[in-house]
Design an enzyme around this catalytic site. Sequence first.
Site, short mmCIF file in Angstrom:
data_model
loop_
_atom_site.label_atom_id
_atom_site.label_comp_id
_atom_site.label_asym_id
_atom_site.label_seq_id
_atom_site.Cartn_x
_atom_site.Cartn_y
_atom_site.Cartn_z
N GLN A 102 11.44 -25.31 61.36
CA GLN A 102 10.21 -24.70 60.87
C GLN A 102 9.45 -25.68 60.00
OE1 GLN A 102 9.91 -21.44 57.62
NE2 GLN A 102 9.81 -20.29 59.53
N ASP A 143 13.68 -16.40 59.68
CA ASP A 143 12.55 -16.88 58.89
C ASP A 143 12.83 -16.80 57.39
OD1 ASP A 143 9.86 -17.82 58.56
OD2 ASP A 143 9.22 -15.78 58.10
N SER A 158 4.86 -20.05 56.23
CA SER A 158 5.30 -20.63 57.51
C SER A 158 4.09 -21.02 58.35
CB SER A 158 6.14 -19.61 58.29
OG SER A 158 7.24 -19.18 57.52
#
Length: 293
Positions: free
Chosen positions: A280, A206, A230
């Site tokens: 993502q 991430d 995110s």
Amino acid sequence: MPLTSADLVALLDIEPAGVDRFVGRSPDMGWARVYGGQVIAQALVAAQRTVPGRSPHSLHAYFLLGGDPAEPILFEVERVRDGRSFSTRRVTASQRGEPIFVLAVSFQIAEGGPEHQASAPEAPPPEQIVDPEAALAAMPESARKRLQTLFDRVRPIEFRPTSMRRYAPLRAGETRAAEQSVWIRIGGRLPDDPMIHTAALAYLSDMTLLDTALVAHGHAIFDGSHQVASLDHALWLHRPRRADEWLLYAQDSPSACGARALTRGMLFSRDGVLVASVAQEGLVRPIRTAPIA
């Protein structure tokens, strides 16, 4: 204090709280919200504990609300299906009785089959790249303070951009491709347990990814120009890997519009083996825009 690799292992050792229920804690890192990679990794550990003898090969997650680092996180695992080759789990993470995150993860028995992979991009080895922390002294004071705070908060993740030119401001009329490559790893030795390395890889996956969307616009997450968060995260685990060894994270952003950006990444080992792929979508909103309820 910054996290160490031992702290990360303890963070991933979530506590049983009943049948298929676990509780995770967050470190005091100075963040206003729980780091997304932490929730992904802890939810994956919760799912792994209900699937003995099989390894995760893909996960898909949605971030619903920003987590509160001061509150424990309850992870509840739903055993969706156990087949002959695959098992599926759904994990809901909650705080104060309200879902903040959901994860679907698929597990598979070990099998053989045809193999191929994308090639790793050309990149200098991490030892030949200036450590960003060592380069702080040459930066303006405002940027130096922001970056030092960032480095302190992201530990035990270590990263080294393959080109620092990515952080240079754009001149009027200048453009830049929305792509970057970063060497990344967990700093400090982790235990040999493959489950820990899988969760640690999810933890670091991430980091830096949404920053790729800002490359084309001459900005970076740490410069305070945009609100970045995110929204969802997908991770495909292709081959065994150690998260405490350098991995080349090759990233691009094929689209940004509507205050959202899509980013993609491939994680390669030092010998060019593709170990994982990531996608993502995130919120990328200029700070001048008023928050939307």
